[in-house]
Scaffold this motif. Structure first.
Motif, PDB file in Angstrom:
ATOM      1  N   PRO A   1       0.833  -1.204   0.000  1.00 16.12           N
ATOM      2  CA  PRO A   1       0.000   0.000   0.000  1.00 16.12           C
ATOM      3  C   PRO A   1       0.866   1.251   0.000  1.00 16.12           C
ATOM      4  O   PRO A   1       1.987   1.254   0.501  1.00 16.12           O
ATOM      5  CB  PRO A   1      -0.787  -0.124   1.308  1.00 16.12           C
ATOM      6  CG  PRO A   1       0.027  -1.002   2.175  1.00 16.12           C
ATOM      7  CD  PRO A   1       0.763  -1.928   1.259  1.00 16.12           C
ATOM      8  N   ASP A   2       0.326   2.303  -0.579  1.00 15.67           N
ATOM      9  CA  ASP A   2       0.990   3.597  -0.516  1.00 15.67           C
ATOM     10  C   ASP A   2       0.717   4.173   0.864  1.00 15.67           C
ATOM     11  O   ASP A   2      -0.438   4.363   1.255  1.00 15.67           O
ATOM     12  CB  ASP A   2       0.457   4.534  -1.601  1.00 15.67           C
ATOM     13  CG  ASP A   2       0.874   4.080  -2.990  1.00 15.67           C
ATOM     14  OD1 ASP A   2       2.014   3.590  -3.135  1.00 15.67           O
ATOM     15  OD2 ASP A   2       0.069   4.201  -3.917  1.00 15.67           O
ATOM     16  N   LEU A   3       1.786   4.413   1.602  1.00 12.73           N
ATOM     17  CA  LEU A   3       1.651   4.922   2.957  1.00 12.73           C
ATOM     18  C   LEU A   3       1.950   6.408   2.997  1.00 12.73           C
ATOM     19  O   LEU A   3       2.871   6.883   2.325  1.00 12.73           O
ATOM     20  CB  LEU A   3       2.618   4.195   3.895  1.00 12.73           C
ATOM     21  CG  LEU A   3       2.482   2.676   3.993  1.00 12.73           C
ATOM     22  CD1 LEU A   3       3.606   2.092   4.851  1.00 12.73           C
ATOM     23  CD2 LEU A   3       1.134   2.295   4.565  1.00 12.73           C
ATOM     24  N   THR A   4       1.186   7.118   3.797  1.00 12.29           N
ATOM     25  CA  THR A   4       1.485   8.533   4.012  1.00 12.29           C
ATOM     26  C   THR A   4       2.704   8.626   4.920  1.00 12.29           C
ATOM     27  O   THR A   4       3.097   7.641   5.566  1.00 12.29           O
ATOM     28  CB  THR A   4       0.297   9.253   4.680  1.00 12.29           C
ATOM     29  OG1 THR A   4       0.123   8.716   5.996  1.00 12.29           O
ATOM     30  CG2 THR A   4      -0.980   9.105   3.859  1.00 12.29           C
TER      31      THR A   4
ATOM     32  N   GLU B   1       1.640   7.619   8.373  1.00  4.43           N
ATOM     33  CA  GLU B   1       1.513   6.167   8.549  1.00  4.43           C
ATOM     34  C   GLU B   1       2.888   5.509   8.661  1.00  4.43           C
ATOM     35  O   GLU B   1       3.084   4.604   9.482  1.00  4.43           O
ATOM     36  CB  GLU B   1       0.723   5.571   7.387  1.00  4.43           C
ATOM     37  CG  GLU B   1      -0.741   5.977   7.389  1.00  4.43           C
ATOM     38  CD  GLU B   1      -1.466   5.673   6.084  1.00  4.43           C
ATOM     39  OE1 GLU B   1      -2.699   5.492   6.139  1.00  4.43           O
ATOM     40  OE2 GLU B   1      -0.817   5.621   5.008  1.00  4.43           O
ATOM     41  N   ARG B   2       3.836   5.973   7.840  1.00  2.00           N
ATOM     42  CA  ARG B   2       5.188   5.406   7.924  1.00  2.00           C
ATOM     43  C   ARG B   2       5.806   5.685   9.285  1.00  2.00           C
ATOM     44  O   ARG B   2       6.448   4.823   9.881  1.00  2.00           O
ATOM     45  CB  ARG B   2       6.081   5.959   6.807  1.00  2.00           C
ATOM     46  CG  ARG B   2       5.763   5.380   5.445  1.00  2.00           C
ATOM     47  CD  ARG B   2       6.772   5.750   4.352  1.00  2.00           C
ATOM     48  NE  ARG B   2       6.971   7.192   4.196  1.00  2.00           N
ATOM     49  CZ  ARG B   2       8.084   7.853   4.518  1.00  2.00           C
ATOM     50  NH1 ARG B   2       9.116   7.222   5.016  1.00  2.00           N
ATOM     51  NH2 ARG B   2       8.171   9.155   4.331  1.00  2.00           N
TER      52      ARG B   2
ATOM     53  N   ALA C   1       6.910   2.895  11.888  1.00  6.82           N
ATOM     54  CA  ALA C   1       8.310   2.880  12.329  1.00  6.82           C
ATOM     55  C   ALA C   1       8.381   2.875  13.851  1.00  6.82           C
ATOM     56  O   ALA C   1       9.153   2.100  14.445  1.00  6.82           O
ATOM     57  CB  ALA C   1       9.063   4.081  11.754  1.00  6.82           C
ATOM     58  N   ASN C   2       7.572   3.712  14.491  1.00  7.08           N
ATOM     59  CA  ASN C   2       7.549   3.746  15.962  1.00  7.08           C
ATOM     60  C   ASN C   2       7.116   2.401  16.532  1.00  7.08           C
ATOM     61  O   ASN C   2       7.681   1.920  17.519  1.00  7.08           O
ATOM     62  CB  ASN C   2       6.621   4.856  16.458  1.00  7.08           C
ATOM     63  CG  ASN C   2       7.197   6.239  16.232  1.00  7.08           C
ATOM     64  OD1 ASN C   2       8.398   6.401  16.046  1.00  7.08           O
ATOM     65  ND2 ASN C   2       6.330   7.243  16.235  1.00  7.08           N
TER      66      ASN C   2
ATOM     67  N   LEU D   1      11.245   2.251   6.909  1.00  8.12           N
ATOM     68  CA  LEU D   1      10.010   3.034   6.892  1.00  8.12           C
ATOM     69  C   LEU D   1      10.306   4.525   7.034  1.00  8.12           C
ATOM     70  O   LEU D   1       9.764   5.344   6.297  1.00  8.12           O
ATOM     71  CB  LEU D   1       9.059   2.562   7.997  1.00  8.12           C
ATOM     72  CG  LEU D   1       8.296   1.287   7.682  1.00  8.12           C
ATOM     73  CD1 LEU D   1       7.841   0.585   8.947  1.00  8.12           C
ATOM     74  CD2 LEU D   1       7.108   1.597   6.782  1.00  8.12           C
ATOM     75  N   ARG D   2      11.182   4.867   7.962  1.00  9.34           N
ATOM     76  CA  ARG D   2      11.526   6.281   8.165  1.00  9.34           C
ATOM     77  C   ARG D   2      12.205   6.863   6.929  1.00  9.34           C
ATOM     78  O   ARG D   2      11.979   8.022   6.581  1.00  9.34           O
ATOM     79  CB  ARG D   2      12.440   6.435   9.371  1.00  9.34           C
ATOM     80  CG  ARG D   2      11.729   6.283  10.683  1.00  9.34           C
ATOM     81  CD  ARG D   2      12.680   6.561  11.858  1.00  9.34           C
ATOM     82  NE  ARG D   2      12.060   6.253  13.112  1.00  9.34           N
ATOM     83  CZ  ARG D   2      11.206   7.032  13.753  1.00  9.34           C
ATOM     84  NH1 ARG D   2      10.847   8.174  13.239  1.00  9.34           N
ATOM     85  NH2 ARG D   2      10.687   6.670  14.903  1.00  9.34           N
ATOM     86  N   ALA D   3      13.030   6.040   6.256  1.00 12.11           N
ATOM     87  CA  ALA D   3      13.780   6.515   5.094  1.00 12.11           C
ATOM     88  C   ALA D   3      12.932   6.509   3.819  1.00 12.11           C
ATOM     89  O   ALA D   3      13.346   7.071   2.802  1.00 12.11           O
ATOM     90  CB  ALA D   3      15.036   5.656   4.894  1.00 12.11           C
ATOM     91  N   GLY D   4      11.767   5.865   3.860  1.00 14.18           N
ATOM     92  CA  GLY D   4      10.899   5.837   2.688  1.00 14.18           C
ATOM     93  C   GLY D   4      11.323   4.836   1.632  1.00 14.18           C
ATOM     94  O   GLY D   4      10.973   4.974   0.465  1.00 14.18           O
TER      95      GLY D   4
END
Length: 171
Positions: free
Chosen positions: A4-7, A10-11, A15-16, A39-42
């Motif tokens: 899914p495309d995450l905002t 959401e990422r 990540a948290n 996730l943090r780095a995209g």
């Protein structure tokens, strides 16, 4: 599985959560930490593996289809048990045959979830039944016949039971 495309929000939330999991599960700490970093780095192509075990959401039409055929089988079975004259109806024909584990995986999985939720236990029993042959088209014909009969409610007459069961055969 389509990732899914995450905002960004959401990422960050995911990540948290993975960072928290890393603190709670020492055996998987490195894996969760890396997912959080990706996730943090995209890096979608790296974090997409986290979604491989996530099935798509079951749509309302699929849910309604499974619910309807299970309701029909529940009422067929109960109605059959109450009949005084059962001639011409095989007792096995009112028992749930299941869904095909090779071609109807989503439908079979949904029946498993219904069992876990304690629904339709009189029809489904304790585990999802693999019919080993596709059954969805048969059930669609049965539902169509049931609707043509005016969507009867329990208890079904002997004739209604026979009519609904006859729909299993191709016309």
């Amino acid at each position: 599985m389509h990732t899914p495309d995450l905002t960004d929000t959401e990422r960050l939330i995911l990540a948290n959560q993975y960072e928290i999991l890393a603190k709670l599960d020492a055996d998987e700490e490195a894996h969760y930490t890396q997912l959080a970093k990706n996730l943090r780095a995209g890096h979608k192509w790296l974090y997409s593996k986290a979604f491989e075990s996530v099935s798509r959401v079951v749509d309302d039409d699929t849910h309604d289809f499974v619910y309807t055929i299970l309701r029909i089988y529940d009422e067929l079975k109960s109605s059959f048990e109450e009949l005084d004259d059962k001639t011409g109806i095989d007792a096995g024909s009112v028992s749930w045959p299941g869904f095909d584990g090779n071609n109807e995986v989503e439908l079979l999985s949904l029946t498993g979830a219904l069992i876990e939720a304690g629904q339709f236990t009189s029809v489904l029993g304790k585990s999802a039944i693999n019919s080993h042959i596709p059954t969805a088209d048969v059930y669609r014909r049965m539902i169509a016949r049931w609707k043509a009969l005016g969507s009867p409610h329990y208890p079904y007459s002997k004739e209604q039971i026979q009519d609904i069961l006859a729909a299993r055969r191709r016309s």
